[in-house]
Design an enzyme around this catalytic site. Structure first.
Site, PDB file in Angstrom:
ATOM      1  N   ASP A   1     -21.176  -6.485 -23.886  1.00  0.00           N
ATOM      2  CA  ASP A   1     -20.535  -5.396 -24.619  1.00  0.00           C
ATOM      3  C   ASP A   1     -21.100  -5.324 -26.034  1.00  0.00           C
ATOM      4  OD1 ASP A   1     -18.824  -3.338 -25.195  1.00  0.00           O
ATOM      5  OD2 ASP A   1     -17.052  -4.593 -25.485  1.00  0.00           O
ATOM      6  N   GLU A   2     -21.111  -4.135 -26.623  1.00  0.00           N
ATOM      7  CA  GLU A   2     -21.550  -3.924 -28.012  1.00  0.00           C
ATOM      8  C   GLU A   2     -22.940  -4.524 -28.266  1.00  0.00           C
ATOM      9  OE1 GLU A   2     -19.963  -1.951 -29.764  1.00  0.00           O
ATOM     10  OE2 GLU A   2     -17.806  -2.114 -29.498  1.00  0.00           O
TER      11      GLU A   2
ATOM     12  N   ARG B   1     -14.603   9.209 -35.746  1.00  0.00           N
ATOM     13  CA  ARG B   1     -13.261   8.609 -35.685  1.00  0.00           C
ATOM     14  C   ARG B   1     -12.196   9.694 -35.557  1.00  0.00           C
ATOM     15  NH1 ARG B   1     -14.720   4.874 -33.487  1.00  0.00           N
ATOM     16  NH2 ARG B   1     -16.696   5.989 -33.578  1.00  0.00           N
TER      17      ARG B   1
ATOM     18  N   LYS C   1     -16.546   3.434 -22.726  1.00  0.00           N
ATOM     19  CA  LYS C   1     -17.407   2.298 -22.387  1.00  0.00           C
ATOM     20  C   LYS C   1     -16.612   1.111 -21.855  1.00  0.00           C
ATOM     21  CE  LYS C   1     -17.632  -0.143 -26.824  1.00  0.00           C
ATOM     22  NZ  LYS C   1     -16.995  -1.365 -26.319  1.00  0.00           N
ATOM     23  N   THR C   2     -15.409   0.887 -22.391  1.00  0.00           N
ATOM     24  CA  THR C   2     -14.607  -0.244 -21.918  1.00  0.00           C
ATOM     25  C   THR C   2     -14.215  -0.050 -20.456  1.00  0.00           C
ATOM     26  OG1 THR C   2     -13.740  -0.543 -24.158  1.00  0.00           O
ATOM     27  CG2 THR C   2     -12.560  -1.642 -22.359  1.00  0.00           C
TER      28      THR C   2
ATOM     29  N   GLN D   1     -24.365   3.587 -33.379  1.00  0.00           N
ATOM     30  CA  GLN D   1     -23.256   2.920 -34.058  1.00  0.00           C
ATOM     31  C   GLN D   1     -23.616   1.496 -34.482  1.00  0.00           C
ATOM     32  OE1 GLN D   1     -19.087   3.915 -32.732  1.00  0.00           O
ATOM     33  NE2 GLN D   1     -20.134   4.581 -30.874  1.00  0.00           N
TER      34      GLN D   1
END
Length: 738
Positions: free
Chosen positions: A220-221, A600, A33-34, A251
Site C-alpha cells: 500500500d502507498e 480533499r 484503493k483500500t 500524491q
C-alpha cells in the site's frame, strides 16, 4: 462465491482479478484503493491461490493494517489466521528476530525508542570527546537515519554516498553507534529494515526461504517508500514476481522524510512485463474540483499520468473552485473566519470544514480568528500554536524578562539552551528562594554573588542576567517586537534550533518568526502576554464538532465537504526552501501537494492569496502562486483583487492608520509599514544587473519574453508564447534574442 466482486467498478475489478505477475495499481485520490487492496487479498485466498501465511501485505501505518485485517475477515466471513500483514517496521522486526545472528544480535534484542537512541548516541559522542554543542546528538542522528533510509551501512557510506552525504566525523560516529547497539543487543527503528535487507542481500539461503514462503506480495502507498524499503521489496519479489503495488505518483509528498517518487515511476522497468491498472473514477469530489486538480497536476513532467472523473452521478458540475485575492494576510484570516461563520449559520457541519496550510506556523492567524468568533476548532496532527514547545519557551523568556517574580517561566528557560545548570544548582536556588522569600531568579543572582554557583553554569548564568538587564533597557527604547527578537537571538535560543538538524527544526524557526509577527498587533509586551494567557484558557469544546486546521501533508487521506487553501503565493506555496533545496523536483512535489489539497474537497474548494503578508513587524509585497495560473479558467471563479498595481499599493501605504481601501471585493484596512532591524528574513542576494524595461529575458517555465514594466522586484513580462505574466526578477535571466 464471487458476490464480493459485485460492488467493484470495471477498473477496480481488473486490479483485483489480475492476480499473477507484477501489477501496479495507479489509484487516484478518492478512487477506492483500500477496497481494491483488501478485496484482492481476499480474492487470492478465496481462489485458493495461496494460504494466508503465503501472502505478504505491507502498509505504512498500524491503523491501515488493522483496517485491512478487518475488511479481509469481513469478506472471508471469518478471521484469517497466520497473516504476514503489517507495517514495514513490524514485518521486518518479525523477520529480524528469526535471523538476528546474521547481524550480530540475539533474537531477544531490544528496540530503542527515539529518546533512548539520542541518549545512546550522546554517550558515544561523549566517549569520542565530540563537542555536543557544535554537533548536537539530534543533528547527527538525523544524518544517520538518512543513511539508513538509503540502505547504507557504515562501511558503505564512504563508497556509496561520498562527501555530500556527511563528514567523516559523522561516518565514524555512525560506525561507533552501530557497534554500541550490537554490544547492548539493541536496534533502532532504522535498523529493523536495514538489518533485514542486509540479511536478504548477503544470505542466499534466507532469501530463498522467503521466496518459497511468499507467493504474493501486496504493498500500500507505494509512492511513499524510501530506498531501503524499495530494496527490501525488490529482494522478496524476485521469487514468484507476484507483486502488486498500489499508489499514486501524484500524491508523493514526503521526500523530506526519505520517500522516493522514482520508486513508483520506474516500476515497469524494475518488473519486466508489469501490468498497470489506473483507477480514475473518483467517488469523493465534484467534476469541477476534479477537472481543476487534474489540469493543475498535468503540468508535472515526472508522472505516469491519469485523469480523474466523477464516479457518482450526483457529482457532475458543482461549485467552481473559488480563488480569492485579498489585500493582506490579516484580511485573509477575516475572510475565512466570516465564511465559516456563514456556513455555520447555514447549518454546515463544522466537522466537514478544513483549513489546509502549507506550513504549521500559518495556523496562528486562523486560530486567533476562530477563537475571536467563538468557532470550535482543532489542530490535527499537531499542537495548537501557543502550545508548541518552541512557542512556550519563547513566551517563558518574555515572562522571565518582564516579570522577574515568575518562577515557573525562569525555571523553564534557565537551562534552555543548555547552560550547565543541573539538578544540584536548581535545588540550591529553590532552597534559598524559600528561605528568604524571594523569586527564583533573585535567588540565582544571589548564589552567583556568593559563589554558590560555579564553573560553566556561573559564566552562562551571569551572561543571561546581563542579557535580561540589556533587554529590559531595550524594551523602553526600541519596543517589544525588536526586543523579543533580539532576546531570542542573543540568548542562544534561535541558534539552538538553527544547529538542530532534525526535520522539525526549520518549522520551529518559522513558528518563532510567526510569534514575533503576531506581537506587532499589540502595543505592549504585557498586552501580548495577557492575550496569550486568554487564548490558552480558551474553553475546551470536547464533544462538539470542530473546524479542522492542519498542514497539507497531514491532510493526505482525509476528506471534507469544504476546504480552505490559504497562502497561495510565491515563496509560501510553492515553498521557497523546497525549491531552493531540490530545484525542479521540489517544484513538482509542491504541485503534488497542491493537488492533494484540492482533492480533499468533496463539494467546495476556496483558494486564497494575499498581496501583502506580514514579515515580522513590517509588510512584504507578494505575488500570486504560479499554481493559480495553472488552474483552468472554466472551472475557477476569481474573486477579490489580490494582484494590485503599484499605484494602489502606494495609495494604501500612504493612507492614515485605520483608513480603508476598497480596491477589491472585500473592504480592507490600510497599514503603514513598520520595519525593525532584528530578526529580518535573510535578504536574497541582489541581482548583479538591474532588469530594465525593454530587456529580453528567459524564464524556466514561460520561456523568452520582453519586460514591459518593473515594480521593485516584480516584473511585468510579455512572454512570446505564454502572454503577459507578472514574475519575481530572481526567476528570470537577462538574455539576448534567441
Amino acid at each position: 462465491m464471487t458476490e464480493y466482486l459485485t460492488p467493484l467498478n470495471p477498473e477496480q475489478r481488473a486490479a483485483v482479478e489480475s492476480i499473477d505477475g507484477p501489477l501496479l495499481v495507479l489509484a487516484g485520490a478518492g478512487t477506492g484503493k483500500t477496497r481494491v487492496l483488501t478485496t484482492r487479498f481476499a480474492h487470492i485466498l478465496l481462489s485458493r491461490k495461496a494460504f494466508p501465511n503465503q501472502v505478504l501485505a505491507v502498509t505504512f501505518t498500524n491503523k491501515a493494517a488493522r483496517e485491512m485485517r478487518e475488511r479481509v475477515a469481513a469478506i472471508l466471513g471469518q478471521p484469517a489466521e497466520g497473516l504476514w500483514l503489517g507495517t514495514f517496521h513490524a514485518l521486518c522486526a518479525r523477520m529480524l528476530r528469526r535471523h538476528a545472528e546474521h547481524v550480530g544480535l540475539s533474537s531477544n534484542f531490544t528496540i530503542l525508542d527515539t529518546d533512548d537512541q539520542l541518549r545512546l548516541l550522546k554517550q558515544v559522542m561523549d566517549a569520542a570527546r565530540i563537542d555536543t554543542k557544535r554537533w548536537t546528538p539530534a543533528s547527527v542522528m538525523s544524518v544517520i537515519q538518512r543513511w539508513k533510509d538509503k540502505g547504507l551501512t557504515p562501511p558503505r557510506v564512504a563508497v556509496d554516498a561520498g562527501e555530500d552525504q556527511g563528514t567523516e566525523l559523522a561516518r565514524r560516529l555512525y560506525a561507533a553507534y552501530q557497534d554500541r547497539l550490537r554490544t547492548l543487543n539493541a536496534a533502532d527503528f532504522g535498523d529493523l529494515i536495514l538489518h533485514t535487507t542486509e540479511i536478504l542481500r548477503t544470505q542466499p539461503d534466507v532469501l530463498a526461504q522467503y521466496h518459497r514462503n511468499f507467493r504474493y506480495i501486496l504493498v500500500d502507498e507505494y509512492q511513499d517508500t524510501n530506498l531501503v524499503q524499495y530494496l527490501w521489496l525488490r529482494l522478496l519479489a524476485q521469487g514468484h514476481r507476484n507483486i502488486c503495488c498500489v499508489g499514486d505518483d501524484d500524491q508523493s509528498i514526503y521526500s523530506w522524510r526519505g520517500a522516493e517518487v522514482e520508486n513508483i515511476l520506474r516500476f515497469e522497468k524494475d518488473f519486466e512485463g508489469a501490468k498497470i491498472v489506473r483507477l480514475e473514477s473518483n467517488y469523493r469530489s465534484t467534476s469541477t474540483i476534479l477537472a481543476a486538480a487534474s489540469t493543475l497536476i498535468a503540468h508535472n513532467e515526472g508522472r505516469l499520468g491519469k485523469t480523474l472523473r466523477p464516479g457518482r452521478p450526483d457529482a457532475q458540475g458543482g461549485e467552481k473552485v473559488a480563488v480569492v485575492g485579498l489585500w493582506d494576510s490579516d484580511e485573509e484570516a477575516r475572510m475565512i473566519g466570516e465564511r465559516i461563520e456563514r456556513f455555520r449559520r447555514e447549518n454546515h457541519a463544522l466537522g466537514e470544514i478544513a483549513v489546509l496550510v502549507r506550513a504549521g506556523f500559518q495556523t496562528r492567524a486562523f486560530e486567533e480568528r476562530l477563537i475571536l468568533l467563538g468557532v470550535p476548532y482543532r489542530v490535527v496532527g499537531g499542537l495548537r500554536f501557543y502550545e508548541r514547545q518552541e512557542i512556550r519557551d519563547a513566551i517563558a523568556y518574555m515572562r522571565a524578562m518582564a516579570r522577574p517574580a515568575d518562577d515557573l517561566a525562569f525555571e523553564r528557560i534557565v537551562n534552555v539552551p543548555r547552560r550547565g545548570v543541573g539538578e544540584t544548582a536548581l535545588r540550591g536556588m529553590h532552597e534559598l528562594a524559600r528561605e528568604q522569600g524571594i523569586p527564583l531568579s533573585r535567588a540565582a543572582a544571589r548564589l552567583l554573588e556568593t559563589g554558590g554557583i560555579k564553573g560553566k553554569a556561573k559564566t552562562a548564568l551571569a551572561e543571561l542576567f546581563r542579557g535580561f538587564s540589556n533587554w529590559n533597557a531595550m524594551l523602553d527604547r526600541d519596543g517589544h517586537v525588536a526586543t523579543v527578537a533580539t532576546m531570542l537571538d542573543e540568548s542562544g535560543y534561535t541558534e539552538m534550533w538553527k544547529q538542530d538538524k532534525s526535520p522539525e527544526a526549520p518549522g520551529r524557526l518559522e513558528n518563532l518568526r510567526e510569534l514575533v509577527r503576531a506581537m506587532a498587533d499589540f502595543e505592549t509586551l504585557d498586552g501580548f502576554l495577557d492575550h496569550v494567557a486568554l487564548v490558552m484558557e480558551n474553553e475546551d469544546t470536547s464533544g462538539t464538532e470542530k473546524v479542522s486546521l492542519m498542514t497539507l501533508h497531514g491532510a493526505k487521506g482525509l476528506e471534507f465537504d469544504t476546504v480552505f487553501l490559504p497562502g497561495w503565493e510565491e515563496g509560501v506555496f510553492p515553498n521557497q526552501r523546497s525549491m531552493d533545496e531540490q530545484g525542479a523536483k521540489g517544484l513538482e512535489e509542491e504541485r503534488r501537494l497542491a493537488y492533494v489539497g484540492l482533492t480533499r474537497a468533496r463539494k467546495r474548494a476556496i483558494v486564497s492569496h494575499a498581496a501583502n503578508r506580514r514579515m515580522y513587524a513590517g509588510w512584504q509585497a507578494s505575488i500570486p502562486s504560479r499554481f493559480l495560473d495553472e488552474l483552468p479558467d472554466e472551472h475557477v471563479e476569481r474573486q477579490g483583487s489580490g494582484d494590485y498595481r503599484r499605484e494602489a499599493r502606494v495609495a494604501a501605504a500612504s493612507a492614515f492608520s485605520g483608513g480603508t481601501f476598497s480596491g477589491g471585493a472585500f473592504p480592507v484596512v490600510a497599514r503603514a509599514a513598520r520595519t525593525i532591524e532584528a530578526w529580518e528574513q535573510p535578504a536574497r542576494p541582489a541581482r548583479k544587473t538591474e532588469v530594465k524595461v525593454g530587456a529580453r529575458v528567459f524564464h524556466q517555465k514561460f520561456g523568452y519574453g520582453t519586460v514591459k514594466d518593473t515594480d521593485e522586484d516584480r516584473l511585468d513580462i510579455d512572454f512570446d508564447k505564454a502572454g503577459e505574466k507578472r514574475v519575481l526578477d530572481r526567476f528570470v535571466e537577462v538574455t539576448a534574442d534567441p
